[in-house]
Design an enzyme around this catalytic site. Structure first.
Site, PDB file in Angstrom:
ATOM      1  N   ASN A  20       2.246   1.421   4.407  1.00 44.39           N
ATOM      2  CA  ASN A  20       2.550   0.147   5.083  1.00 44.39           C
ATOM      3  C   ASN A  20       2.240   0.202   6.584  1.00 44.39           C
ATOM      4  O   ASN A  20       2.898  -0.446   7.394  1.00 44.39           O
ATOM      5  CB  ASN A  20       4.020  -0.267   4.843  1.00 44.39           C
ATOM      6  CG  ASN A  20       4.324  -1.718   5.227  1.00 44.39           C
ATOM      7  OD1 ASN A  20       5.458  -2.034   5.587  1.00 44.39           O
ATOM      8  ND2 ASN A  20       3.362  -2.602   5.158  1.00 44.39           N
TER       9      ASN A  20
ATOM     10  N   CYS B  50      -1.479   0.688   7.424  1.00 41.81           N
ATOM     11  CA  CYS B  50      -2.916   0.381   7.546  1.00 41.81           C
ATOM     12  C   CYS B  50      -3.300  -0.840   6.710  1.00 41.81           C
ATOM     13  O   CYS B  50      -3.539  -1.925   7.234  1.00 41.81           O
ATOM     14  CB  CYS B  50      -3.765   1.585   7.131  1.00 41.81           C
ATOM     15  SG  CYS B  50      -3.593   3.021   8.206  1.00 41.81           S
ATOM     16  N   ARG B  51      -3.373  -0.668   5.387  1.00 38.99           N
ATOM     17  CA  ARG B  51      -3.923  -1.734   4.555  1.00 38.99           C
ATOM     18  C   ARG B  51      -3.007  -2.939   4.393  1.00 38.99           C
ATOM     19  O   ARG B  51      -3.441  -4.087   4.589  1.00 38.99           O
ATOM     20  CB  ARG B  51      -4.301  -1.178   3.172  1.00 38.99           C
ATOM     21  CG  ARG B  51      -5.467  -0.219   3.208  1.00 38.99           C
ATOM     22  CD  ARG B  51      -5.584   0.560   1.927  1.00 38.99           C
ATOM     23  NE  ARG B  51      -4.475   1.501   1.769  1.00 38.99           N
ATOM     24  CZ  ARG B  51      -4.272   2.274   0.720  1.00 38.99           C
ATOM     25  NH1 ARG B  51      -5.097   2.169  -0.317  1.00 38.99           N
ATOM     26  NH2 ARG B  51      -3.274   3.119   0.692  1.00 38.99           N
ATOM     27  N   SER B  52      -1.753  -2.707   3.968  1.00 40.50           N
ATOM     28  CA  SER B  52      -0.915  -3.882   3.653  1.00 40.50           C
ATOM     29  C   SER B  52      -0.530  -4.702   4.883  1.00 40.50           C
ATOM     30  O   SER B  52      -0.473  -5.940   4.775  1.00 40.50           O
ATOM     31  CB  SER B  52       0.311  -3.487   2.822  1.00 40.50           C
ATOM     32  OG  SER B  52       1.126  -2.562   3.478  1.00 40.50           O
TER      33      SER B  52
ATOM     34  N   ASP C  67      -8.026   3.723   1.111  1.00 43.17           N
ATOM     35  CA  ASP C  67      -7.142   4.139   2.195  1.00 43.17           C
ATOM     36  C   ASP C  67      -7.986   4.585   3.391  1.00 43.17           C
ATOM     37  O   ASP C  67      -8.773   5.534   3.274  1.00 43.17           O
ATOM     38  CB  ASP C  67      -6.291   5.307   1.659  1.00 43.17           C
ATOM     39  CG  ASP C  67      -5.308   5.827   2.679  1.00 43.17           C
ATOM     40  OD1 ASP C  67      -5.327   5.342   3.827  1.00 43.17           O
ATOM     41  OD2 ASP C  67      -4.536   6.737   2.321  1.00 43.17           O
TER      42      ASP C  67
ATOM     43  N   CYS D 208       0.859  -1.187   0.000  1.00 45.84           N
ATOM     44  CA  CYS D 208       0.000   0.000   0.000  1.00 45.84           C
ATOM     45  C   CYS D 208       0.893   1.236   0.000  1.00 45.84           C
ATOM     46  O   CYS D 208       2.058   1.158  -0.393  1.00 45.84           O
ATOM     47  CB  CYS D 208      -0.980  -0.020   1.175  1.00 45.84           C
ATOM     48  SG  CYS D 208      -0.206   0.015   2.802  1.00 45.84           S
TER      49      CYS D 208
HETATM   50  P1  4NP Z   1      -1.837   2.760   4.132  1.00 40.98           P
HETATM   51  O1  4NP Z   1      -2.484   4.092   4.730  1.00 40.98           O
HETATM   52  O2  4NP Z   1      -1.299   3.112   2.773  1.00 40.98           O
HETATM   53  O3  4NP Z   1      -3.000   1.826   4.066  1.00 40.98           O
HETATM   54  O4  4NP Z   1      -0.762   2.332   5.106  1.00 40.98           O
HETATM   55  C1  4NP Z   1      -1.805   5.316   4.793  1.00 40.98           C
HETATM   56  C2  4NP Z   1      -1.012   5.601   5.871  1.00 40.98           C
HETATM   57  C3  4NP Z   1      -0.367   6.822   5.947  1.00 40.98           C
HETATM   58  C4  4NP Z   1      -0.503   7.726   4.926  1.00 40.98           C
HETATM   59  C5  4NP Z   1      -1.286   7.437   3.825  1.00 40.98           C
HETATM   60  C6  4NP Z   1      -1.933   6.215   3.761  1.00 40.98           C
HETATM   61  N1  4NP Z   1       0.132   8.999   4.996  1.00 40.98           N
HETATM   62  O5  4NP Z   1      -0.089   9.830   4.104  1.00 40.98           O
HETATM   63  O6  4NP Z   1       0.901   9.229   5.925  1.00 40.98           O
END
Ligand code: 4NP
Length: 160
Positions: A6, A8-10, A120, A3
């Protein structure tokens, strides 16, 4: 599993797949890891909300640490699975031509009615984190069928 951050989703996808592989007796046959296309959260544990929602549904992702995708990942892993089209495009741009076939959307393995992207949840609310887990569970069922076929076809380790 890849993602943006790294956190939340992945890591959720990694935790769900690991659990489902264990239940299918395939833990020893498949290596699972996750990474972000971005570098903001390197070394961090998963987001506290992602951890809490995952744990409530039986997935302990607290020990995972964020890292960024590397060129070696395209060599090491047979499947490089993006959580959404934006990260898919980033991976395609980073990946050598010979390894492009390894890149897919995680939701390619879910039933056709499922959404193609896992949204996201970072700026979202509880329901958004639950939705991530729903998506990961749906895709993992189909992915495990594919991985089981790979394991049957090749005595060496298959990696996802
Ligand atoms: P992820 O979520 O891609 O599912 O881990 C996010 C976590 C942090 C951010 C964006 C998406 N950020 O912009 O910091």
């Amino acid at each position: 599993m890849v993602c943006l951050g790294n956190i939340c989703r992945s890591p959720t996808a990694e935790g769900v797949l690991l659990q489902k592989l264990s239940e299918a007796g395939l833990s020893e046959a498949v290596v699972v890891d996750s990474a972000g296309t971005g570098d903001w959260h390197i070394g961090q544990n998963p987001d506290k909300r992602a951890q809490a929602h995952a744990l409530a549904r039986g997935y302990d992702i607290s020990a995972l640490r964020a890292r960024q995708i590397t060129p070696q990942d395209f060599e090491r892993f047979d499947f490089v699975l993006a959580m959404d089209h934006k990260n898919l495009a980033t991976l395609r741009a980073l990946c050598p031509p010979a390894r492009q076939g390894r890149i897919k959307l995680l939701m390619d393995f879910a039933p056709a009615a499922a959404p193609a992207d896992i949204a996201d949840p970072f700026f979202g609310e509880a329901a958004d984190f639950e939705h991530v887990i729903d998506c990961c569970e749906r895709a993992s069922a189909g992915l495990i069928e594919t991985l089981a076929e790979c394991v049957d076809a090749a005595p060496k380790k298959s990696q996802a």
